[in-house]
Design a protein around this motif. Structure first.
Motif, mmCIF file in Angstrom:
data_model
loop_
_atom_site.group_PDB
_atom_site.id
_atom_site.type_symbol
_atom_site.label_atom_id
_atom_site.label_comp_id
_atom_site.label_asym_id
_atom_site.label_seq_id
_atom_site.Cartn_x
_atom_site.Cartn_y
_atom_site.Cartn_z
ATOM 1 N N GLY A 19 -55.038 27.990 -132.820
ATOM 2 C CA GLY A 19 -54.312 29.029 -132.115
ATOM 3 C C GLY A 19 -55.050 29.620 -130.929
ATOM 4 N N ASP A 20 -56.305 29.259 -130.698
ATOM 5 C CA ASP A 20 -57.047 29.870 -129.601
ATOM 6 C C ASP A 20 -56.641 29.285 -128.250
ATOM 7 N N ALA A 21 -56.840 28.008 -128.093
ATOM 8 C CA ALA A 21 -56.557 27.366 -126.804
ATOM 9 C C ALA A 21 -56.223 25.912 -127.077
ATOM 10 N N PRO A 22 -55.378 25.300 -126.233
ATOM 11 C CA PRO A 22 -55.029 23.906 -126.484
ATOM 12 C C PRO A 22 -56.225 22.995 -126.327
ATOM 13 N N VAL A 23 -56.316 21.938 -127.171
ATOM 14 C CA VAL A 23 -57.418 21.006 -127.034
ATOM 15 C C VAL A 23 -57.167 20.091 -125.850
ATOM 16 N N ARG A 24 -58.219 19.765 -125.130
ATOM 17 C CA ARG A 24 -58.112 18.870 -123.983
ATOM 18 C C ARG A 24 -59.097 17.736 -124.168
ATOM 19 N N PRO A 25 -58.707 16.629 -124.830
ATOM 20 C CA PRO A 25 -59.665 15.539 -125.001
ATOM 21 C C PRO A 25 -60.166 15.053 -123.651
ATOM 22 N N GLN A 26 -61.479 14.818 -123.546
ATOM 23 C CA GLN A 26 -62.072 14.415 -122.274
ATOM 24 C C GLN A 26 -61.630 13.011 -121.869
ATOM 25 N N GLU A 27 -61.649 12.074 -122.832
ATOM 26 C CA GLU A 27 -61.268 10.703 -122.507
ATOM 27 C C GLU A 27 -60.022 10.389 -123.312
ATOM 28 N N PRO A 28 -59.244 9.360 -122.871
ATOM 29 C CA PRO A 28 -58.083 8.995 -123.686
ATOM 30 C C PRO A 28 -58.532 8.637 -125.096
ATOM 31 N N ALA A 38 -61.315 17.984 -132.974
ATOM 32 C CA ALA A 38 -61.173 19.443 -132.849
ATOM 33 C C ALA A 38 -61.660 20.144 -134.113
ATOM 34 N N GLY A 39 -61.983 19.359 -135.146
ATOM 35 C CA GLY A 39 -62.630 19.930 -136.330
ATOM 36 C C GLY A 39 -61.664 20.422 -137.395
ATOM 37 N N LEU A 40 -60.385 20.083 -137.265
ATOM 38 C CA LEU A 40 -59.428 20.604 -138.247
ATOM 39 C C LEU A 40 -59.420 19.837 -139.547
ATOM 40 N N CYS A 41 -59.626 18.532 -139.464
ATOM 41 C CA CYS A 41 -59.498 17.690 -140.661
ATOM 42 C C CYS A 41 -60.066 16.317 -140.336
ATOM 43 N N ARG A 54 -45.820 17.130 -138.598
ATOM 44 C CA ARG A 54 -46.414 18.443 -138.293
ATOM 45 C C ARG A 54 -47.056 18.496 -136.908
ATOM 46 N N VAL A 55 -47.179 17.314 -136.271
ATOM 47 C CA VAL A 55 -47.945 17.246 -135.009
ATOM 48 C C VAL A 55 -47.010 16.963 -133.837
ATOM 49 N N ALA A 56 -47.186 17.720 -132.751
ATOM 50 C CA ALA A 56 -46.398 17.474 -131.538
ATOM 51 C C ALA A 56 -47.328 17.296 -130.342
ATOM 52 N N VAL A 57 -46.918 16.448 -129.429
ATOM 53 C CA VAL A 57 -47.661 16.289 -128.168
ATOM 54 C C VAL A 57 -46.695 16.658 -127.041
ATOM 55 N N ASN A 58 -47.108 17.620 -126.232
ATOM 56 C CA ASN A 58 -46.282 18.141 -125.133
ATOM 57 C C ASN A 58 -44.882 18.526 -125.638
ATOM 58 N N GLY A 59 -44.855 19.126 -126.794
ATOM 59 C CA GLY A 59 -43.604 19.658 -127.334
ATOM 60 C C GLY A 59 -42.778 18.647 -128.124
ATOM 61 N N LYS A 60 -43.182 17.369 -128.123
ATOM 62 C CA LYS A 60 -42.380 16.345 -128.818
ATOM 63 C C LYS A 60 -43.054 15.976 -130.144
ATOM 64 N N VAL A 61 -42.340 16.159 -131.234
ATOM 65 C CA VAL A 61 -42.919 15.871 -132.554
ATOM 66 C C VAL A 61 -43.148 14.369 -132.691
ATOM 67 N N LEU A 62 -44.351 14.003 -133.128
ATOM 68 C CA LEU A 62 -44.693 12.580 -133.274
ATOM 69 C C LEU A 62 -44.144 12.036 -134.582
ATOM 70 N N LYS A 63 -43.789 10.746 -134.521
ATOM 71 C CA LYS A 63 -43.327 10.081 -135.758
ATOM 72 C C LYS A 63 -44.389 9.126 -136.274
ATOM 73 N N VAL A 77 -50.319 21.543 -133.950
ATOM 74 C CA VAL A 77 -50.134 21.234 -135.374
ATOM 75 C C VAL A 77 -49.396 22.433 -135.964
ATOM 76 N N ASP A 78 -48.269 22.175 -136.582
ATOM 77 C CA ASP A 78 -47.419 23.254 -137.115
ATOM 78 C C ASP A 78 -47.099 24.272 -136.015
ATOM 79 N N GLY A 79 -46.924 23.772 -134.801
ATOM 80 C CA GLY A 79 -46.541 24.647 -133.689
ATOM 81 C C GLY A 79 -47.697 25.381 -133.046
ATOM 82 N N LYS A 80 -48.918 25.278 -133.634
ATOM 83 C CA LYS A 80 -50.060 26.013 -133.064
ATOM 84 C C LYS A 80 -50.986 25.053 -132.321
ATOM 85 N N PRO A 81 -51.461 25.468 -131.135
ATOM 86 C CA PRO A 81 -52.375 24.588 -130.403
ATOM 87 C C PRO A 81 -53.670 24.365 -131.181
ATOM 88 N N LEU A 82 -54.282 23.211 -130.966
ATOM 89 C CA LEU A 82 -55.586 22.949 -131.605
ATOM 90 C C LEU A 82 -56.634 23.848 -130.975
#
Ligand code: URA
Length: 283
Positions: A19-28, A38-41, A54-63, A77-82
Motif C-alpha cells: 500500500g505504500d508505493a507501486p513497485v517498479r521492477p528495474q529490468e523486465p 517486493a518481499g511479499l511472498c 488476486r493480482v492485476a497489472v495496470n488495472g487488468k486482473v491476470l489469469k 495484489v488484492d487491489g493494493k500496490p506492492l
C-alpha cells in the motif's frame, strides 16, 4: 576492511507492507518474480495468488503467471500496490542445535524460520546446516543473493570447529588438501588441523569451499572419526564471533556492499546512494 564481519546487535525491522508505493521492477521480469522481489511472498505463492485472480497489472486482473512486467507497469495484489522493492539485506544468525534449516518440515520438527524474531522480514537461508549443526547461518531477503553465495564457484571458505570421537594425525588431515572422492562424490580441497585431543574426542578446525550434503561428517568418517559436535564459525568474510546461540544481527548495508564487491552489489540494487538513504532512515 580487516578481519571478518560481525559485532553489533541489530534492531529488527518491520516486514514490508502493501500500500505504500507501486513497485517498479528495474529490468523486465516475470510477474511472480517481481512480487517475490517486493518481499511479499515466494514466487510459488505469487503464482497461486495470480491463479486465484488476486493480482492485476495496470488495472487488468491476470489469469496466468506468463506475464513479464517492467518499470512502467503498476502491479497490485488484492487491489493494493506492492511495496517498493528494497535492496537485499543480510543477517548473521547463530543457529542453535535442534532446528531444521527448512521452511516446512514434513516430520514436524521446529525450523530455523519458526525460531526467528517475528519482526524480521521474510528471509531465506544461504545454504543449510544439518539439524544438529550449530553456528553461523546467513539469512537474506534476496533469493538471488542466497543462491549466489551458496554456489561452490563463489568459493567462499566455510570454517567449522568439529568435535569428533576418535583419533587422527596431522599427516592424515594434510592429505585432504588435494581433495578426496567418497562413494563416487568428489570433495574439493579441505584445510584441516588438530586443535586438541580431549579424552576420547579430538577437536579439529576444518575449512572447505563447497557446501555439499553432510560434507564435514562424511570427511570425518573417512578418517575414522565420528562427529559429535559441529559448529560453523565463519562463512566467507562473515564470522560467528561472539553472537549468542539463537541471536541474530544484521550486516550493515555498507559492509555488505564492501564484501560483495561493487559489481554484484550493483546487480542486486545495493548501490551507495540508496544505501546511504536507507542508513539515514534507520538512525
Ligand atoms: N557438514 C556437515 O556434515 N553438516 C553441516 O551441517 C555442515 C557441513
Amino acid at each position: 576492511m580487516g578481519g571478518k564481519v560481525g559485532e553489533k546487535r541489530s534492531r529488527g525491522q518491520a516486514p514490508r507492507k502493501q500500500g505504500d508505493a507501486p513497485v517498479r521492477p528495474q529490468e523486465p521480469m516475470r510477474i511472480a518474480k517481481a512480487i517475490a522481489h517486493a518481499g511479499l511472498c515466494s514466487r510459488r505463492d505469487a503464482e497461486d495468488w495470480i491463479e486465484a485472480g488476486r493480482v492485476a497489472v495496470n488495472g487488468k486482473v491476470l489469469k496466468t503467471p506468463a506475464c513479464v512486467v517492467t518499470a512502467g507497469d503498476t502491479i497490485t495484489v488484492d487491489g493494493k500496490p506492492l511495496p517498493q522493492a528494497e535492496p537485499a539485506r543480510l543477517w548473521r544468525y547463530h543457529k542453535p542445535k535442534g532446528l531444521v534449516t527448512s521452511h516446512k518440515d514434513p516430520q514436524g520438527r521446529k525450523t530455523v524460520f519458526e525460531a526467528l524474531p517475528d519482526n524480521l522480514p521474510r528471509v531465506v537461508s544461504v545454504g543449510r546446516l544439518d539439524i544438529n549443526t550449530e553456528g553461523l547461518l546467513l539469512l537474506t531477503t534476496d533469493g538471488a543473493l542466497a543462491r549466489h553465495l551458496e554456489l561452490p564457484s563463489t568459493g567462499w571458505l566455510r570454517r567449522y570447529r568439529v568435535r569428533a570421537h576418535g583419533r587422527t594425525t596431522q599427516d592424515a588431515l594434510d592429505k585432504l588438501q588435494s581433495g578426496v572422492t567418497l562413494d563416487g562424490i568428489k570433495y574439493g580441497p579441505v584445510e584441516a588441523r588438530i586443535e586438541r585431543q580431549q579424552g576420547s574426542n579430538v577437536w579439529l578446525m576444518i575449512g572447505l569451499r563447497e557446501g555439499k550434503n553432510r560434507e564435514v561428517k562424511r570427511i570425518a568418517e573417512h578418517l575414522g572419526l565420528t562427529v559429535n559436535r559441529l559448529i560453523r564459525v565463519s562463512f566467507g568474510p562473515f564470522a560467528l564471533g561472539d553472537l549468542a546461540s539463537g541471536a541474530i544481527e544484521e550486516v550493515k548495508p555498507k559492509v555488505l556492499v564492501d564484501q560483495l564487491g561493487t559489481k554484484l552489489a550493483g546487480e542486486l540494487g545495493l548501490h551507495r546512494g540508496r544505501l546511504d538513504r536507507q542508513a539515514t532512515h534507520r538512525r
